[in-house]
Design a protein around this motif. Structure first.
Motif, PDB file in Angstrom:
ATOM      1  N   THR A 155       0.820  -1.208   0.000  1.00  0.00           N
ATOM      2  CA  THR A 155       0.000   0.000   0.000  1.00  0.00           C
ATOM      3  C   THR A 155       0.854   1.258   0.000  1.00  0.00           C
ATOM      4  OG1 THR A 155      -1.796   1.169   1.148  1.00  0.00           O
ATOM      5  CG2 THR A 155      -0.163   0.054   2.525  1.00  0.00           C
ATOM      6  N   THR A 156       0.292   2.327  -0.569  1.00  0.00           N
ATOM      7  CA  THR A 156       0.859   3.662  -0.423  1.00  0.00           C
ATOM      8  C   THR A 156       0.122   4.444   0.655  1.00  0.00           C
ATOM      9  OG1 THR A 156      -0.610   4.543  -2.153  1.00  0.00           O
ATOM     10  CG2 THR A 156       1.572   3.717  -2.836  1.00  0.00           C
ATOM     11  N   GLY A 157      -0.848   3.798   1.282  1.00  0.00           N
ATOM     12  CA  GLY A 157      -1.604   4.419   2.358  1.00  0.00           C
ATOM     13  C   GLY A 157      -0.956   4.196   3.714  1.00  0.00           C
ATOM     14  N   THR A 158      -1.745   4.345   4.770  1.00  0.00           N
ATOM     15  CA  THR A 158      -1.256   4.270   6.146  1.00  0.00           C
ATOM     16  C   THR A 158      -1.963   3.142   6.884  1.00  0.00           C
ATOM     17  OG1 THR A 158      -0.890   6.662   6.179  1.00  0.00           O
ATOM     18  CG2 THR A 158      -0.973   5.536   8.304  1.00  0.00           C
TER      19      THR A 158
ATOM     20  N   VAL B 285      -6.130  -0.291   6.514  1.00  0.00           N
ATOM     21  CA  VAL B 285      -5.283   0.630   5.749  1.00  0.00           C
ATOM     22  C   VAL B 285      -6.118   1.835   5.341  1.00  0.00           C
ATOM     23  CG1 VAL B 285      -4.022   0.957   3.600  1.00  0.00           C
ATOM     24  CG2 VAL B 285      -3.697  -1.143   4.917  1.00  0.00           C
ATOM     25  N   ARG B 286      -5.631   3.018   5.690  1.00  0.00           N
ATOM     26  CA  ARG B 286      -6.317   4.256   5.340  1.00  0.00           C
ATOM     27  C   ARG B 286      -5.723   4.821   4.056  1.00  0.00           C
ATOM     28  NH1 ARG B 286      -5.865   7.270   9.952  1.00  0.00           N
ATOM     29  NH2 ARG B 286      -7.952   6.634  10.619  1.00  0.00           N
TER      30      ARG B 286
ATOM     31  N   ARG C 163      -3.384   3.896  -2.869  1.00  0.00           N
ATOM     32  CA  ARG C 163      -3.887   2.595  -3.287  1.00  0.00           C
ATOM     33  C   ARG C 163      -3.406   1.490  -2.357  1.00  0.00           C
ATOM     34  NH1 ARG C 163      -1.755   1.357  -9.115  1.00  0.00           N
ATOM     35  NH2 ARG C 163      -2.995   3.217  -9.521  1.00  0.00           N
ATOM     36  N   VAL C 164      -4.119   0.366  -2.418  1.00  0.00           N
ATOM     37  CA  VAL C 164      -3.701  -0.857  -1.748  1.00  0.00           C
ATOM     38  C   VAL C 164      -3.778  -1.976  -2.781  1.00  0.00           C
ATOM     39  CG1 VAL C 164      -6.032  -1.265  -0.825  1.00  0.00           C
ATOM     40  CG2 VAL C 164      -4.068  -2.427   0.198  1.00  0.00           C
TER      41      VAL C 164
ATOM     42  N   ASP D 104      -2.196 -13.086  -9.436  1.00  0.00           N
ATOM     43  CA  ASP D 104      -2.520 -11.806 -10.066  1.00  0.00           C
ATOM     44  C   ASP D 104      -2.642 -10.726  -8.993  1.00  0.00           C
ATOM     45  OD1 ASP D 104      -2.564 -12.981 -12.546  1.00  0.00           O
ATOM     46  OD2 ASP D 104      -4.753 -13.127 -12.670  1.00  0.00           O
ATOM     47  N   THR D 105      -2.703  -9.480  -9.416  1.00  0.00           N
ATOM     48  CA  THR D 105      -2.888  -8.395  -8.465  1.00  0.00           C
ATOM     49  C   THR D 105      -4.206  -7.679  -8.736  1.00  0.00           C
ATOM     50  OG1 THR D 105      -1.680  -6.792  -9.826  1.00  0.00           O
ATOM     51  CG2 THR D 105      -0.418  -8.039  -8.172  1.00  0.00           C
ATOM     52  N   VAL D 106      -4.871  -7.321  -7.655  1.00  0.00           N
ATOM     53  CA  VAL D 106      -6.056  -6.468  -7.709  1.00  0.00           C
ATOM     54  C   VAL D 106      -5.769  -5.264  -6.827  1.00  0.00           C
ATOM     55  CG1 VAL D 106      -8.471  -6.220  -7.057  1.00  0.00           C
ATOM     56  CG2 VAL D 106      -7.708  -8.291  -8.234  1.00  0.00           C
ATOM     57  N   THR D 107      -5.866  -4.075  -7.418  1.00  0.00           N
ATOM     58  CA  THR D 107      -5.525  -2.842  -6.718  1.00  0.00           C
ATOM     59  C   THR D 107      -6.768  -1.980  -6.553  1.00  0.00           C
ATOM     60  OG1 THR D 107      -3.298  -2.886  -7.648  1.00  0.00           O
ATOM     61  CG2 THR D 107      -4.070  -0.783  -6.775  1.00  0.00           C
ATOM     62  N   LEU D 108      -6.923  -1.422  -5.375  1.00  0.00           N
ATOM     63  CA  LEU D 108      -7.999  -0.481  -5.083  1.00  0.00           C
ATOM     64  C   LEU D 108      -7.386   0.891  -4.861  1.00  0.00           C
ATOM     65  CD1 LEU D 108      -9.965  -2.642  -2.479  1.00  0.00           C
ATOM     66  CD2 LEU D 108     -10.287  -2.565  -4.962  1.00  0.00           C
ATOM     67  N   GLN D 109      -7.928   1.900  -5.563  1.00  0.00           N
ATOM     68  CA  GLN D 109      -7.399   3.256  -5.433  1.00  0.00           C
ATOM     69  C   GLN D 109      -8.529   4.207  -5.060  1.00  0.00           C
ATOM     70  OE1 GLN D 109      -4.418   4.798  -8.208  1.00  0.00           O
ATOM     71  NE2 GLN D 109      -5.729   6.585  -8.551  1.00  0.00           N
ATOM     72  N   ALA D 110      -8.318   4.952  -3.967  1.00  0.00           N
ATOM     73  CA  ALA D 110      -9.300   5.958  -3.565  1.00  0.00           C
ATOM     74  C   ALA D 110      -9.311   7.087  -4.584  1.00  0.00           C
ATOM     75  CB  ALA D 110      -8.962   6.489  -2.185  1.00  0.00           C
TER      76      ALA D 110
END
Length: 729
Positions: free
Chosen positions: A57-60, A81-82, A88-89, A165-171
């Motif tokens: 993640t690039t979050g906190t 993860v915030r 993204r995570v 595989d990767t699944v990414t979630l981005q705010a």
């Protein structure tokens, strides 16, 4: 049910520990934390869960935290993860999947989206996130604060992904706290059963624009003895269905056939043979109103019915079952984001089986039996997976006869809640307390138990609670695994503060790992036998044995053999052990008798024996009058070396000077007493504080101290305002 609004004496609070987990096919798998080992309890689930804190993640990362009212405390694993907008995570996919469910939270009053990427490529669809169904306030429930911070959103990906595989979630446009992602391979939509009556043939609108309530009613009437078919689509049902009997309601699968209703079935009785299967019911309940029946099922389905393959979300209670539901089977369902219970057998249930269900984010007990009006009898909660009930217990049994709780996996209870509660808390009358045999077998509890804000002290992972009456049923607890409880493993308590006894309990076969304070937390008179209970990583001591209220009696922990790792006793009942503090050496100058159970051969009016050990010399014990000799006995809980007694009467000048003849006797086991100091005259005088010191021989060891009064020049009874016992001369 909201549980444990009790009145026990206030004492302590907590610190944080945690672990990330994945749930798959009924197993618990540690991700980034070694505490939890693979087990077989829980449901056989069609998805695998991955914790956000174990992803890239690039979050906190927030947490771990067990403090009521924090985002981390309600998260799975007590961490999440915030993501700020643009962060993204990235999850590594654990299995073949074509669908995704995300547990998340956004700030109160806000909504937005999460963009979804597969192997770096943005999909043409996104996940909608909203606070609409979160931030619940229940001010009428003592000890509650704003809670229910998380919600769940699901998405068919429109493609297959494979393990690795990767699944990414981005705010995108709102802060999103991501807790956990469920990866699932959803089968194709099922076809219409032959001979069934389709709701669309009766006018139902699969676009969700029109009101399909009457079409559903007409289809049910036309399909008596057969099947109502709910084709793929979204259907709006604005009023409850009644008269549902001798019929099957079947969809194409819970990802395809979706009914939007906050109040789906409501009926006080039914001829039964109702089968609800393979569709979703998603409501619009945004607050908890206990006077409103905003439930998927409210009332009775009748005998020999079943509920299976359902997705139930955003209602107050999944199934609030009253009336006749004999032989009901509830299995293979998902119940998410309810503002109160997931399921409650509200009395009269017979031979009901609830098995292989997944429940997340309940606003009260996830699964409950409440024996109101008539006992729930021969009912079973078996192999369910329960996570994050945020205002009560994972499983709660309030009364009932011959109940079984077996093979369940429960994690992350929060406030007012244990993993499992076996209780005589009645809430209302007529209530039917526990009776027969209560079987609690093969359950796994992870990070369960919490600080009860009403009591001011903790609740154990597995709680046996004589809240409103003594527990006389045979309670058999076997093959239990308890991991990372923030406080204790097994708690025995009378949550209403009345000191009702807990009896007839056996704990046979248990593995306790990394419990925050103690293995056994005994706060009530009674007894329990333990066999083959092993503990490692215990935070403070093996046993906390301090029954409440003072003078209510003692709790006997019987060692049945095969126990290890928890043979120490917390020695200071005036304080609560803190999580992880170790067995701290108590103050050697403390009063060993304060707060300990006290009994007497007799007492006068309100001048009961507990007044002599309450820490207040202005209150006092007075024996029966004109009936010498009279004795007061104090149980120190464990054998102690005692060198000195300080005996007090109220210091007020209104108490005239007097001489009492007192003998000191001692016992290490309660079966026999020996004389330590024979009868001696002791002068109590307000001019010198109405205090007497009795020095004991240096080799005096005792658990039970008995003071026998054979004369009193000031009153024809034994009188003691305070009995203080010290290990120092």
């Amino acid at each position: 049910m909201h549980g444990t609004t009790g009145t026990l004496a206030a004492r302590r609070r907590l610190s944080a520990i945690g672990a990330a987990v994945a749930l798959a096919a009924g197993t618990l798998v540690a991700l980034g934390a070694p505490a939890a080992q693979a087990v077989t309890a829980g449901a056989d689930l069609p998805f695998t869960s991955v914790e956000a804190e174990s992803a890239t993640t690039t979050g906190t990362t927030i947490g771990p935290d067990y403090t009521q009212g924090t985002l981390a405390s309600e998260a799975s694993g007590r961490q999440a993860v915030r993501l700020e907008a643009g962060q993204r995570v990235e999850f590594t996919v654990p299995r073949a999947a074509n669908a995704l469910t995300v547990a998340y939270s956004v700030p109160d009053g806000q909504s937005g989206t999460l963009d979804v990427y597969v192997n770096g490529t943005k999909l043409d669809r996104s996940l909608t996130v909203t606070s609409t169904y979160s931030y619940i306030d229940t001010g009428w429930i003592p000890g509650s604060t704003t809670h229910h911070f998380y919600d769940n959103a699901r998405l068919l990906l429109g493609r297959d992904v494979q393990a690795g595989d990767t699944v990414t979630l981005q705010a995108t446009d709102v802060q999103v706290t991501v807790d956990v992602a469920d990866f699932e391979q959803v089968a194709a939509a099922a076809g219409q059963p032959a001979g069934s009556v389709s709701v669309t043939d009766k006018g139902a609108d699969p676009t969700g624009q029109g009101d399909s309530t009457q079409a559903f009613r007409d289809a049910i009437a036309a399909a008596q003895g057969g099947t109502v078919w709910i084709p793929p689509g979204d259907y709006r049902v604005t009023g409850p269905l009644g008269g549902v009997q001798n019929v099957t309601l079947q969809g194409a699968g819970s990802w395809y056939s979706v009914v939007h209703s906050s109040h789906f079935i409501d009926q006080t009785d039914s001829a039964g043979h109702v089968h609800l299967k393979d569709f979703a019911v998603i409501g619009e309940v945004t607050e908890r109103v206990d006077s409103s029946p905003d439930n998927f099922v409210n009332g009775s389905l009748g005998p020999d019915s079943s509920v299976s393959g359902m997705w139930i979300q955003h209602v107050k209670v999944g199934l609030w079952l009253t009336g006749t539901n004999d032989n009901l089977v509830v299995e293979n369902n998902r119940i998410l984001d309810t503002t109160a219970d997931g399921l409650n057998l509200n009395g009269t249930a017979k031979n009901v089986t609830v098995r292989n269900n997944f429940l997340r984010n309940q606003g009260d007990d996830a699964l409950a039996m409440w024996s109101l009006y008539a006992p729930d009898t021969d009912c079973t909660f078996e192999n369910n997976t329960i996570t994050q009930p945020n205002l009560a217990n994972g499983i709660a049994i309030y009364g009932g006869t011959d109940i079984t709780v077996k093979g369940n996996l429960i994690s992350d209870t929060n406030a007012l809640g244990s993993g499992i509660a076996i209780s005589n808390q009645k809430f209302a009358e007529p209530f039917h307390p526990l009776s027969g045999t209560i079987t609690v077998d093969g359950n796994t509890l992870v990070r369960t138990g919490a600080l009860n804000p009403n009591w001011g002290h903790p609740m154990g992972a597995l709680r046996v609670d004589s809240y409103d009456s003594a527990i006389e049923a045979q309670v058999r607890i076997t093959d239990t695994t308890i991991t990372d409880s923030p406080y204790s493993a097994f708690e025995f308590v009378s949550g209403g503060g009345q000191g009702h006894a807990v009896k007839n309990v056996t704990v046979d076969g248990a593995t306790v790992r990394n419990t925050g304070t103690v293995v056994v937390q005994a706060e009530v008179p009674g007894e329990a036998t333990f066999r083959n209970v092993t503990a490692t990583g215990t935070g403070a001591a093996g046993i906390y044995n301090c029954p409440f209220p003072t003078g209510s009696g003692s709790f006997t922990v019987t060692d049945g053999g095969g126990n290890s790792g928890w043979d120490t006793t917390w020695s200071d009942c005036s304080s609560w052990p803190q999580p992880g503090q170790g067995d701290v050496e108590p103050d050697p100058n403390r009063n060993l008798a304060q707060g300990r159970p006290a009994t007497a051969t007799g007492s006068q009016d309100v001048y009961t024996p507990d007044k002599a050990v309450d820490g207040d010399a202005t209150t006092y014990w007075e024996s029966a009058n004109n009936a010498f000799p009279q004795s007061l006995t104090v149980d120190l809980g464990a054998p102690q070396t005692v060198r000195r007694l300080v005996l007090k009467l109220p210091p007020s000048p209104d108490w005239g000077a007097r001489t009492q003849t007192i003998a000191v006797l001692a016992s290490t086991d309660g079966s026999s007493f020996s004389t330590v100091v024979g009868p001696q005259d002791h002068r109590f005088d307000p001019a010198t504080g109405n205090t007497v010191t009795v020095n004991l021989p240096g080799d005096t060891s005792l658990r039970l101290l008995r003071l026998t009064v054979s004369a009193n020049t000031g009153w024809p009874a034994g009188q003691l305002g305070e009995v203080e016992v010290y290990a120092t001369a």
